[in-house]
Enzyme design. Structure first.
Site, PDB file in Angstrom:
ATOM      1  N   ARG A   1       1.024  -1.067  -0.057  1.00  0.00           N
ATOM      2  CA  ARG A   1       0.157  -0.206   0.118  1.00  0.00           C
ATOM      3  C   ARG A   1       0.821   1.351   0.073  1.00  0.00           C
ATOM      4  NH1 ARG A   1      -1.469   1.825   4.664  1.00  0.00           N
ATOM      5  NH2 ARG A   1      -2.345  -0.002   5.658  1.00  0.00           N
TER       6      ARG A   1
ATOM      7  N   TYR B   1     -17.415  18.313 -13.729  1.00  0.00           N
ATOM      8  CA  TYR B   1     -17.550  16.939 -13.947  1.00  0.00           C
ATOM      9  C   TYR B   1     -18.589  16.444 -12.872  1.00  0.00           C
ATOM     10  CZ  TYR B   1     -16.861  11.951 -13.813  1.00  0.00           C
ATOM     11  OH  TYR B   1     -16.910  10.561 -13.743  1.00  0.00           O
TER      12      TYR B   1
ATOM     13  N   ASP C   1      -8.089  19.768 -13.154  1.00  0.00           N
ATOM     14  CA  ASP C   1      -8.545  18.581 -13.576  1.00  0.00           C
ATOM     15  C   ASP C   1      -8.066  18.780 -15.084  1.00  0.00           C
ATOM     16  OD1 ASP C   1      -9.768  16.317 -14.636  1.00  0.00           O
ATOM     17  OD2 ASP C   1     -11.515  16.390 -13.356  1.00  0.00           O
TER      18      ASP C   1
ATOM     19  N   LYS D   1      -9.321   7.400 -18.558  1.00  0.00           N
ATOM     20  CA  LYS D   1      -9.619   7.876 -19.829  1.00  0.00           C
ATOM     21  C   LYS D   1      -8.451   7.987 -20.902  1.00  0.00           C
ATOM     22  CE  LYS D   1     -13.251   8.839 -17.446  1.00  0.00           C
ATOM     23  NZ  LYS D   1     -13.485   9.942 -16.665  1.00  0.00           N
TER      24      LYS D   1
END
Ligand SMILES: *Cc1c(COP(=O)(O)O)cnc(C)c1O
Length: 379
Positions: free
Chosen positions: A46, A98, A170, A195
């Site tokens: 992690r 968004y 973003d 994306k």
């Protein structure tokens, strides 16, 4: 190093133990220590995993940043940034945001006493007027989804710097190939890697890129403490996807341009939203901060109704009806009933999102086939 070379080489080196040219998928949770604290830089996956580490270096290089951080999704990356804040802090963001960002801001973080202002971010005076002593973060997105509005990164960064406010962008729609907000004064760049960076519609992932060492430490602490990290398989797939980012973006942009122009001259189409049409203020800003205009665009029909849009979507063949964007295959979506359904209709209409609006993520297929597809669908 130029962009295409970085996409292929940054962050990755032949594996030290075997010489494998591709970074191996270190599918392990833990790393053996010779004695307590005596290890090779890795303890628990992690906190640190070699496959993820290679990817994070690549992320940093793509955005001309010093540090990169990978998250389990774009939303997890946004979540980490907002966790920098304290109750009473205020955030300025855009009213053309968004949908998932709007949701996490209003439905999750308002509960913890953080206040969000959604303004018309193309109007720098409105942004300036919203700044107060509690403002700690400006969260921008450009071009926006789905109206493809462009925000002035230099202008926003000037406002942020003047009041010692963090400025985050973003950059999902533009990609690091077309636009690098850190070069325009942003403190943090965020990507939904899902994306264009991954690019093949097979991975959910998020990223943050930045320069400041202390801010990096804080965000890396949140990444490890909150634990929304991606697995090594996904890190491998994204490393692979990034190698063709520059080639894909060239084709996305070329196809996007041809389709935007085709739709603009279509008798059944009312308007096309794409930042590359000359002669507008938006175009001048886009040209200043973007290398090209990408493969995202939206349009509304002369017959403005949901039914008219549904008819077109039903007929499309190469443009698959689906949420998401940025993959090699073309997608079409109906934001009012899909990605933006959670935003009340009055709010949607305020930003111009009409019922007949169709959003296209133009893929890298042969553009003649894509135009042929639109030709038979818009009748
Ligand atoms: C998809 C998307 C996100 C969220 O990313 P996920 O990877 O789906 O969590 C954030 N911002 C924009 C602009 C997006 O398109």
């Amino acid at each position: 190093m130029k962009f295409g070379t970085k996409a292929i080489h940054a962050g990755v080196e032949p594996d030290p133990s075997t010489g494998a040219i591709m970074t191996p998928i270190y599918q392990t949770t833990t790393f053996v220590q010779a004695a307590p604290g005596d290890h090779k830089g890795y303890e628990y996956a992690r906190s640190k995993n070699p496959t993820r580490e290679a990817l994070q270096k690549s992320f940093a290089a793509l955005e001309n940043g010093k540090h990169g951080l990978a998250f389990a999704s774009g939303m997890a990356a946004i979540d980490a940034v907002i966790k920098l804040l304290n109750p009473g802090d205020e955030v300025i963001s855009t009213n053309d945001l968004y949908g998932g960002s709007y949701r996490i801001f209003t439905k999750i973080f308002e509960k913890y006493g953080i206040k969000f202002h959604f303004v018309n971010m193309t109007d720098l005076d409105e942004v300036k007027a919203t700044v107060n002593a509690n403002t700690k973060l400006i969260w921008a997105e450009t071009p926006t989804n789905p109206m493809m509005r462009v925000m002035d990164l230099d202008g926003l960064s000037e406002i942020a710097k003047a009041s010692n406010i963090l400025f985050a962008v973003d950059n999902t729609f533009a990609t690091p190939y077309l636009q690098n907000p850190l070069d325009h004064g942003a403190d943090i760049v965020m990507h939904s890697v899902t994306k264009y960076l991954a690019g093949h519609s097979d991975v959910i992932m998020g990223a943050l890129m930045l320069n400041d060492d202390e801010l990096h430490q804080q965000l890396a602490f949140i990444q490890n403490s909150s634990g929304a990290v991606p697995g090594p398989q996904d890190a491998f797939l994204v490393l692979r996807g990034i190698k063709t980012l520059h080639l894909r973006m060239e084709r996305h942009s070329e196809n996007g341009r041809k389709i935007a122009e085709y739709l603009k001259s279509h008798p059944k189409v009312e308007s096309v939203y794409w930042p590359g049409f000359e002669g507008t203020e938006q175009y001048e800003i886009a040209r200043k901060q973007m290398k090209d205009f990408g493969g995202m665009l939206s349009f509304i029909l002369k017959k403005d109704s949901q039914d008219a849009a549904f008819e077109v979507l039903k007929k499309l063949h190469y443009f698959s009806l689906a949420e998401s964007l940025g993959g090699v295959e073309s997608l079409a979506g109906h934001p009012a009933s899909m990605t933006h359904a959670s935003i009340p209709k009055e709010e949607r209409l305020k930003s111009g999102l009409k019922d007949s609006l169709i959003r296209l993520s133009v893929g890298v297929e042969d553009v003649e086939d894509l135009i042929g597809d639109l030709e038979q669908a818009i009748v």
